[in-house]
Each structure stands twice: as structure tokens, then as C-alpha cells.
Design a protein around this motif. Sequence first.
Motif, PDB file in Angstrom:
ATOM      1  N   MET A 205     -40.031  43.691  49.990  1.00  0.00           N
ATOM      2  CA  MET A 205     -39.604  42.943  51.077  1.00  0.00           C
ATOM      3  C   MET A 205     -37.970  42.964  50.992  1.00  0.00           C
ATOM      4  N   SER A 206     -37.397  43.010  52.259  1.00  0.00           N
ATOM      5  CA  SER A 206     -36.250  42.648  52.438  1.00  0.00           C
ATOM      6  C   SER A 206     -35.622  41.427  51.966  1.00  0.00           C
ATOM      7  N   LEU A 207     -34.166  41.397  51.893  1.00  0.00           N
ATOM      8  CA  LEU A 207     -33.536  40.206  51.080  1.00  0.00           C
ATOM      9  C   LEU A 207     -33.679  38.927  51.812  1.00  0.00           C
ATOM     10  N   THR A 208     -33.409  37.834  51.366  1.00  0.00           N
ATOM     11  CA  THR A 208     -33.313  36.482  52.093  1.00  0.00           C
ATOM     12  C   THR A 208     -31.899  36.506  52.769  1.00  0.00           C
ATOM     13  N   PRO A 209     -31.865  35.918  53.808  1.00  0.00           N
ATOM     14  CA  PRO A 209     -30.450  35.713  54.539  1.00  0.00           C
ATOM     15  C   PRO A 209     -29.461  35.003  53.709  1.00  0.00           C
ATOM     16  N   ARG A 210     -28.064  35.171  53.958  1.00  0.00           N
ATOM     17  CA  ARG A 210     -26.975  34.341  53.613  1.00  0.00           C
ATOM     18  C   ARG A 210     -26.712  33.542  54.662  1.00  0.00           C
ATOM     19  N   ASN A 211     -25.918  32.214  54.188  1.00  0.00           N
ATOM     20  CA  ASN A 211     -25.241  31.391  55.275  1.00  0.00           C
ATOM     21  C   ASN A 211     -23.869  31.993  55.740  1.00  0.00           C
ATOM     22  N   ALA A 212     -24.115  33.146  56.429  1.00  0.00           N
ATOM     23  CA  ALA A 212     -23.101  33.702  57.164  1.00  0.00           C
ATOM     24  C   ALA A 212     -23.451  34.178  58.606  1.00  0.00           C
ATOM     25  N   TYR A 213     -22.435  34.214  59.410  1.00  0.00           N
ATOM     26  CA  TYR A 213     -22.752  34.626  60.927  1.00  0.00           C
ATOM     27  C   TYR A 213     -22.130  35.692  61.432  1.00  0.00           C
ATOM     28  N   GLY A 236     -45.118  54.986  52.368  1.00  0.00           N
ATOM     29  CA  GLY A 236     -46.486  54.422  52.797  1.00  0.00           C
ATOM     30  C   GLY A 236     -46.752  53.131  51.997  1.00  0.00           C
ATOM     31  N   VAL A 237     -45.821  52.293  52.096  1.00  0.00           N
ATOM     32  CA  VAL A 237     -46.028  51.005  51.208  1.00  0.00           C
ATOM     33  C   VAL A 237     -45.724  49.705  52.227  1.00  0.00           C
ATOM     34  N   PRO A 238     -46.626  48.657  51.985  1.00  0.00           N
ATOM     35  CA  PRO A 238     -46.450  47.583  52.903  1.00  0.00           C
ATOM     36  C   PRO A 238     -44.918  46.936  52.770  1.00  0.00           C
ATOM     37  N   PHE A 239     -44.467  46.641  53.889  1.00  0.00           N
ATOM     38  CA  PHE A 239     -43.182  46.090  54.062  1.00  0.00           C
ATOM     39  C   PHE A 239     -43.257  44.635  54.910  1.00  0.00           C
ATOM     40  N   ALA A 282     -44.722  34.519  52.693  1.00  0.00           N
ATOM     41  CA  ALA A 282     -46.179  34.525  52.950  1.00  0.00           C
ATOM     42  C   ALA A 282     -46.680  34.809  54.266  1.00  0.00           C
ATOM     43  N   GLU A 283     -46.035  34.376  55.127  1.00  0.00           N
ATOM     44  CA  GLU A 283     -46.424  34.688  56.544  1.00  0.00           C
ATOM     45  C   GLU A 283     -46.065  36.168  56.958  1.00  0.00           C
ATOM     46  N   GLY A 284     -45.424  36.802  56.304  1.00  0.00           N
ATOM     47  CA  GLY A 284     -45.275  38.165  56.755  1.00  0.00           C
ATOM     48  C   GLY A 284     -46.382  38.976  55.969  1.00  0.00           C
ATOM     49  N   LEU A 285     -46.790  38.469  54.667  1.00  0.00           N
ATOM     50  CA  LEU A 285     -48.042  39.231  54.559  1.00  0.00           C
ATOM     51  C   LEU A 285     -49.388  38.872  55.080  1.00  0.00           C
ATOM     52  N   TRP A 286     -49.530  37.558  55.584  1.00  0.00           N
ATOM     53  CA  TRP A 286     -50.645  37.204  56.200  1.00  0.00           C
ATOM     54  C   TRP A 286     -50.744  37.779  57.771  1.00  0.00           C
ATOM     55  N   GLU A 287     -49.561  38.044  58.157  1.00  0.00           N
ATOM     56  CA  GLU A 287     -49.551  38.439  59.666  1.00  0.00           C
ATOM     57  C   GLU A 287     -49.602  40.023  59.763  1.00  0.00           C
ATOM     58  N   SER A 288     -49.450  40.392  58.591  1.00  0.00           N
ATOM     59  CA  SER A 288     -49.028  42.034  58.526  1.00  0.00           C
ATOM     60  C   SER A 288     -50.586  42.791  58.965  1.00  0.00           C
ATOM     61  N   ASN A 289     -50.655  43.764  59.691  1.00  0.00           N
ATOM     62  CA  ASN A 289     -51.759  44.529  60.226  1.00  0.00           C
ATOM     63  C   ASN A 289     -52.131  46.004  59.159  1.00  0.00           C
ATOM     64  N   ASN A 290     -51.111  45.862  58.249  1.00  0.00           N
ATOM     65  CA  ASN A 290     -51.434  46.812  57.153  1.00  0.00           C
ATOM     66  C   ASN A 290     -52.527  46.794  56.208  1.00  0.00           C
ATOM     67  N   PRO A 291     -53.508  47.924  56.410  1.00  0.00           N
ATOM     68  CA  PRO A 291     -54.849  47.668  55.584  1.00  0.00           C
ATOM     69  C   PRO A 291     -54.790  47.499  54.285  1.00  0.00           C
ATOM     70  N   GLN A 292     -53.644  48.078  53.736  1.00  0.00           N
ATOM     71  CA  GLN A 292     -53.462  47.910  52.221  1.00  0.00           C
ATOM     72  C   GLN A 292     -53.730  46.498  51.597  1.00  0.00           C
TER      73      GLN A 292
END
Length: 568
Positions: A205-213, A236-239, A282-292
Amino acid sequence: MNKKLLLALSFIIYHSSFCPVGAQDFDNLPDPIEDVNKVVDNTPDSIAKALMSRPKPGSTRKGSQPVLFLVGNSTMRNGTLGNGNNGQWGWGYYFPQYFNAEKIAVENQALGGMSTRTFYTDLWPAVREALQPGDWVVVSIGHNDNGEFFDQKRARAVIPGVDEDTCYVGFNQRTQKQDTVYSYGTYLRRYISEIRQKGANPILMSLTPRNAYDDKGRIVRKPQTEWAAYIAAVEGVPFVDLNERSGAKLDSYSTWKVDYHFLGDKIHTSKFGAEMNARSAAEGLWESNNPQLQPLKAMMQNVELLRYSLSSLLSPLSSKRKPVVYFTGDSTVKNADKDDDGMWGWASQAATVFDESKITLVNAARAGRSTRSFIREGLWEKVYNSLQPGDFVTIQFGHNDICPITDQKARGVIPGIKDTLHVFKLDNGTYEVVYSFGWYLKKMIDDCREKGATPILVSLTPRNEWPGGKIERRDGSYGKWYREVVEETGVEFIDMHNISADFLDKKFAVKGQGARNKEQEAKIKEKAGKYFKKDHTHASKLGAQMNAQSFARGLRQNNSELAKYLKK
């Protein structure tokens, strides 16, 4: 590609003036240290205590069931004890709610101050040892990967990028050993390889965002996202692009709302921010189409947003959705609402003033709630998730906000409207950041506007108290705070408190000098009692209808957009 070896000669030659006498152990660092991001980590002064407060790797496993291990830093697990006593929370604390505990355990092994490198060298061996076939490991780490390579305090920096043929050699003052540093991508490859060797399943998973613009006014996206996405694709890893998912949510918020998703600095999150990041993950995992991910998704729960059903909100004559007015508040807005001789909330009688062929009425209030508990318990979230442009929301609280702050019901708020907060230890031993009465109102107002809905602030209903023969007015506290919020936000305001009080005064108040004694006051209270039930606060059905009429009167006085949905 030839091996590129970059020798850090200045670090190989160790000078005693660089370090106190004796080796500096990792679990005995002196004081909190400000890093290159101007962030003071909360755990370096007590790493040993922080390590002990984490579960022993694999200890949460139930029989042969799998474990989902979380690998990260303070954005995933914050504070020395990870219990919110500093007001900051990591998203790993809220992640377990998205998994069925009867099928899989979620184990937060993250620790503040860790980089991909230091977690791999110091904490990963124990996690790796605990892995069993069928387990899962989420790796989301990298906030602390900059700085110096071999300094005395942290020595946690890595080489930027994904080049696997680059390393850096020098003398590590923290460990007092010769050390080699690799690229960010190389460490991710090592995690992946070793997870697979144990028959477990890696997820990046990528990082959480910072409070910066950035220069376009958008939340900055971290460069580690591209690196992690590349490694995930190659290996070949889920992301899951957590940085983008949460960043897009922050982009849709007001700057005021973005700010309260962080606490203390620009990186670490409040409860609001941690919950948002956990949901994004959680949404990223749930909405992923990666069969793994199918076996893991079969163990997930609670990912769908909580909202009111839309099926009942459609006009029977067309497929066009009618606008909705959501009523929020406490028992004065929604009560038992069923016994003609019982207690009633005024929104239960909204149909007596509104034309339901034009607008849908949803009474979302809940007895016993304050602004704080209504939000904390997810009642507001359900309204927020349901809002569409053109909807309306009435916001009316105050009767329970005066309660104690730390008791079992945890309803009390800080008086006033300033954007103030304080971390309180509750009577049940947990910690919560509590804000002011006005702050909670402003949050709900801001949320409504974000969704294109119209918030309407409503002052609290009057009580059946008659000091001096006239009904009690609470304009010096809650009334004052309501008006201050109105002045600050420009929100529409219905002063039900005084509209209903004027009505009751006209019917029952003593003229002239008023009541001369308590006995006369009691007689007035008894006469007015037909508008109340059981106590001085809750309304009878007649009283609820009177308050609904007061609301309609206020809408007409305001020339409110909502007034056009009233009965003629």
C-alpha cells in the motif's frame, strides 16, 4: 547492470566525539527528535515501552485461522502505547473493524519512527518468524525514509527509488556496526520475497497523505507511490494506492476539515484522519479486481458505506428523487413517538407542517445524544453518506451537551464555539479528543455544504421552567453559542427556543411584576405541563406539534428555501 557501490568514507572513520561513551541502544534513545519533516516522533523516548505494548507477533492467532499483519510506522500505529493518549491515532487501530474476527485476526505490528529499513532490520525478523501459510501482510511504510544514513539518533534513511543495484556502505553510529543501505524498492522486494517464502500473501500500500498542498491546491502525492506501484507490478503483488484514495478525499474537503484530520503536525492523524485512512485501505482491497485478494475479501465486512435506503425516497409518480430533509438531534427531536400519552420529539410531527408529496422526511435524531456522541457513534456519518445536492439537514443539540465529559455516556463538550480541543481520559480508561459545542456544530455544517446540502441550525427547545412567572430562556449559553456559530458560518438559523417560548409565555406567563413566589411558579408550570411530558424537558404530543409549528414559522420568517415545501 554493474553493481554500483557508493562508499561513505566519512562514516567509516568513527570519531568518539560523534557519540556518547558506550553504544547507544535503539531502545534507550534520550529525547524526542525533530526529523527533517519538522515532526517530533512520539515514541523515541520510550521505544522499549512501545515495543512491549505491541502484540507479540502471531499471538492473536486463533487456532489455525490466518493473521493479517500490518507493517508500518506512526501513521499506522501512533503513540508510545498506541491508545490515543496523545490525541493522535494510526489507521491500523481502526482497520480490524473491516474484518470478521471469527475468520481472521488483524495484528498491528507498526511502530512510530520506523522506516522501510529500520523495520526490516529491527522488527521484521520477529514478524517473519510468526508467519504461517495463508497469512497476509500489508506493507505501507516510507514516511521516515529520508534523513541521514548512519546518524547516531535514527540511522533510518534509504536510497530513493527502486534501483536494486544501488547500495551505500558506512558506519552506523546507532548500531555501532558497519552497515549497508539499499533503495526503497529493494527493501520492498525483500519483504515480498520473505513473505512468500513462508507461504503468506504480501500486499503493498502507498503511504497516507500529508497535510500539504501542491501548486495547484491539491494534496501532495508522495513519490513512494510510484515506487511501490512499480514493485507491486513487477513482483505480481496486489497494490492499494492509499495515498491517492485518501488524498482524493482530502481534496474534496474544506481546508478547515483537512486540518482537523491531522493533529499536532502535518503527518500524524487525529481519530477522524485515522478512520478515513482505514476506510480508504479497506475500500482499496474491497474494490480491487486482483484475484489474489479473493480469499481475503471473503473475510471482510462493514466496507459498504452506512446510509439511509433510497428506495423509499423516490416519488411514486416518477423516478426522480424528491429532496430529503434529515432531522438530527436528541430526544426532543425523536423520542418514543408512539403513545398518544407519551413523550414525543417534534420531528415526529413534521408531517403536520410539511407537504410529503414534495419532500421526504427522515428523522435521524436519537434520544440521549449530544453533538459529540451523535458524531462519535456514527449517527452523523449515516446522514453524511446519504446526502445529495438539494437535501436539507436540521441540526439541533444542546440538552445533553452539558453532561459530564468523561462519564460512561461520554456526551459532554467544551463550552463555547472556539476551535479548541483537549485529550480526556474517560472513566472507562480510553482516551478521546473532545472539542467545543460550536466546533461540533461547525463540523456538521461544513459536511452538509461539502455534499451540496443545506444545513439549518435550530436552537434547543425550551424547558418547562418559569422563574419569576415567565418561561426560562437560555439565551446566555446555548442561545449565545448558536448565534456565534451563525455569525461565523452564515448558516440559516431557526430560533425554535424563543419562538416556542414566546408562544408559551403568551399563554401562561404572569403579566406585570410576575409571580411573587414559588407556589405561583409551580401553578404556571402545572398549566403549561400539557405541552410537556414526564419532566421539564421532554414534550407531549401536543408540545411536539407546537415545536413543529414553531419550526415552520421560523422557516417562513427566513424566507427559507425549505419553506416552499411546507403545507399551504
